[in-house]
Scaffold this motif. Structure first.
Motif, mmCIF file in Angstrom:
data_model
loop_
_atom_site.group_PDB
_atom_site.id
_atom_site.type_symbol
_atom_site.label_atom_id
_atom_site.label_comp_id
_atom_site.label_asym_id
_atom_site.label_seq_id
_atom_site.Cartn_x
_atom_site.Cartn_y
_atom_site.Cartn_z
ATOM 1 N N LEU A 124 127.798 114.924 -21.678
ATOM 2 C CA LEU A 124 128.094 114.676 -23.091
ATOM 3 C C LEU A 124 126.868 114.931 -23.950
ATOM 4 O O LEU A 124 126.951 115.544 -25.023
ATOM 5 N N LEU A 125 125.714 114.460 -23.488
ATOM 6 C CA LEU A 125 124.475 114.646 -24.242
ATOM 7 C C LEU A 125 124.070 116.120 -24.284
ATOM 8 O O LEU A 125 123.568 116.601 -25.309
ATOM 9 N N MET A 126 124.277 116.831 -23.196
ATOM 10 C CA MET A 126 123.969 118.266 -23.190
ATOM 11 C C MET A 126 124.854 119.000 -24.192
ATOM 12 O O MET A 126 124.392 119.907 -24.904
ATOM 13 N N TYR A 127 126.111 118.617 -24.255
ATOM 14 C CA TYR A 127 127.032 119.244 -25.202
ATOM 15 C C TYR A 127 126.610 118.937 -26.643
ATOM 16 O O TYR A 127 126.636 119.823 -27.512
ATOM 17 N N ILE A 128 126.220 117.701 -26.893
ATOM 18 C CA ILE A 128 125.738 117.310 -28.221
ATOM 19 C C ILE A 128 124.551 118.175 -28.633
ATOM 20 O O ILE A 128 124.471 118.650 -29.775
ATOM 21 N N GLU A 129 123.633 118.393 -27.711
ATOM 22 C CA GLU A 129 122.457 119.211 -28.014
ATOM 23 C C GLU A 129 122.853 120.634 -28.392
ATOM 24 O O GLU A 129 122.257 121.242 -29.290
ATOM 25 N N GLU A 130 123.867 121.181 -27.717
ATOM 26 C CA GLU A 130 124.314 122.536 -28.024
ATOM 27 C C GLU A 130 124.964 122.606 -29.407
ATOM 28 O O GLU A 130 124.784 123.586 -30.136
ATOM 29 N N VAL A 131 125.709 121.575 -29.772
ATOM 30 C CA VAL A 131 126.327 121.535 -31.099
ATOM 31 C C VAL A 131 125.250 121.462 -32.181
ATOM 32 O O VAL A 131 125.313 122.162 -33.199
ATOM 33 N N ILE A 132 124.243 120.637 -31.951
ATOM 34 C CA ILE A 132 123.131 120.521 -32.911
ATOM 35 C C ILE A 132 122.391 121.844 -33.031
ATOM 36 O O ILE A 132 122.032 122.279 -34.142
ATOM 37 N N ARG A 133 122.177 122.503 -31.899
ATOM 38 C CA ARG A 133 121.496 123.805 -31.925
ATOM 39 C C ARG A 133 122.286 124.811 -32.755
ATOM 40 O O ARG A 133 121.716 125.564 -33.546
ATOM 41 N N LYS A 134 123.614 124.813 -32.588
ATOM 42 C CA LYS A 134 124.465 125.731 -33.341
ATOM 43 C C LYS A 134 124.404 125.432 -34.837
ATOM 44 O O LYS A 134 124.275 126.342 -35.660
ATOM 45 N N LEU A 135 124.469 124.178 -35.189
ATOM 46 C CA LEU A 135 124.415 123.784 -36.597
ATOM 47 C C LEU A 135 123.056 124.114 -37.213
ATOM 48 O O LEU A 135 122.980 124.521 -38.376
ATOM 49 N N THR A 136 122.014 123.954 -36.443
ATOM 50 C CA THR A 136 120.667 124.268 -36.924
ATOM 51 C C THR A 136 120.527 125.757 -37.188
ATOM 52 O O THR A 136 119.926 126.186 -38.175
ATOM 53 N N GLN A 137 121.097 126.585 -36.300
ATOM 54 C CA GLN A 137 121.046 128.037 -36.481
ATOM 55 C C GLN A 137 121.758 128.478 -37.749
ATOM 56 O O GLN A 137 121.343 129.420 -38.415
ATOM 57 N N GLU A 138 122.841 127.773 -38.082
ATOM 58 C CA GLU A 138 123.651 128.150 -39.246
ATOM 59 C C GLU A 138 123.152 127.526 -40.535
ATOM 60 O O GLU A 138 123.697 127.819 -41.609
ATOM 61 N N ASP A 139 122.152 126.669 -40.459
ATOM 62 C CA ASP A 139 121.632 126.010 -41.650
ATOM 63 C C ASP A 139 120.864 127.019 -42.492
ATOM 64 O O ASP A 139 119.874 127.606 -42.007
ATOM 65 N N PRO A 140 121.281 127.298 -43.730
ATOM 66 C CA PRO A 140 120.591 128.279 -44.576
ATOM 67 C C PRO A 140 119.126 127.930 -44.831
ATOM 68 O O PRO A 140 118.316 128.796 -45.128
ATOM 69 N N ARG A 141 118.770 126.676 -44.668
ATOM 70 C CA ARG A 141 117.375 126.272 -44.873
ATOM 71 C C ARG A 141 116.468 126.834 -43.792
ATOM 72 O O ARG A 141 115.255 126.897 -43.976
ATOM 73 N N ASN A 142 117.062 127.265 -42.662
ATOM 74 C CA ASN A 142 116.268 127.798 -41.570
ATOM 75 C C ASN A 142 116.180 129.320 -41.581
ATOM 76 O O ASN A 142 115.572 129.907 -40.699
ATOM 77 N N GLU A 143 116.809 129.939 -42.564
ATOM 78 C CA GLU A 143 116.759 131.411 -42.660
ATOM 79 C C GLU A 143 115.430 131.865 -43.268
ATOM 80 O O GLU A 143 114.898 131.229 -44.145
#
Length: 238
Positions: free
Chosen positions: A219-238
């Motif tokens: 469950l925690l590994m899956y959570i980390e992957e979701v956070i990673r995906k959201l971080t990649q899509e965050d326009p503040r990180n472009e």
């Protein structure tokens, strides 16, 4: 171990044949020397040996020179489950959940027992990743008062055998809110619509374990992957 020669293309077969011949005269040959002899890059050698089924170049060269292969350690049941999860990981489920989170104005996180501590961690990570109203709900009785039309109710569970999720999802429907159950183990006895459930594995932890004794690693590994995906899509990180 099974050496998968049938997976090799013509170039790789040629490289293998040349290295097999060279290994008869040289008992020590580094990957750099092997690449130079075969007139390819070291990365090509590395990819080839893994394609053949070896853990790395050293194990491959031991095979070429007729030395006994080092036996791999047998994984315990939990490590084996994690390995299977990683090898069969469904990236599409991460994309789907990340999209649901992005589309929702309020995120409600809930899990029974130790899983609720995972939700506390998820809440912490989401609050640093998104500019949204993220709430970890400590008691199921609080959920009806927190639900709104722009809400996403996320419920996480290991096995789904020790609690009834139906009332929670019925409340979400009453408020016209989106809802999703993320399950670690496959449980076909659940009465929820299949579109409302993501199963992370087809495996099961020891059936003799009580709910609080089961791990939440996947469950925690899956959570980390979701956070990673959201971080990649965050326009503040472009």
């Amino acid at each position: 171990m099974k050496i998968q020669l049938d997976r090799m293309n013509e170039l790789e077969r040629t490289i293998h044949a040349r290295l097999l011949e060279e290994s008869r005269e040289k008992t020590n040959l580094t990957i750099t020397e092997a690449a130079k002899f075969a007139d390819v890059s070291p990365s090509k050698i590395s990819k080839m040996v893994k394609k053949m089924g070896f853990s790395g170049y050293k194990e491959y060269f031991r095979f070429l020179t007729g030395k006994e292969l080092v036996k791999q350690k047998r994984l315990n049941s939990e490590f084996a489950r994690i390995k299977e999860f990683m090898e069969n990981f469904d990236e599409a489920s991460v994309d789907y959940l990340a999209e649901l989170i992005q589309q929702s104005g309020k995120i409600l996180l809930f899990g029974y027992g130790p899983t609720n501590f995972c939700m506390e961690y998820f809440e912490y990570k989401l609050n640093f990743t998104l500019n949204k109203n993220v709430i970890r709900v400590s008691q199921p009785s609080l959920i009806p008062d927190l639900l709104t039309e722009d809400s996403l109710l996320l419920v996480f569970s290991v096995a789904g055998k020790f609690a009834n999720f139906d009332p929670l999802f019925e409340e979400a429907k009453k408020h016209h809110a989106k809802s999703l159950l993320v399950m670690e183990e496959l449980n076909t006895d659940l009465s929820l619509d299949s579109s409302e459930i993501i199963f992370l594995t087809k495996s099961h932890q020891n059936e003799q374990l009580k709910s609080h004794e089961k791990t939440r690693t996947i469950l925690l590994m899956y959570i980390e992957e979701v956070i990673r995906k959201l971080t990649q899509e965050d326009p503040r990180n472009e």
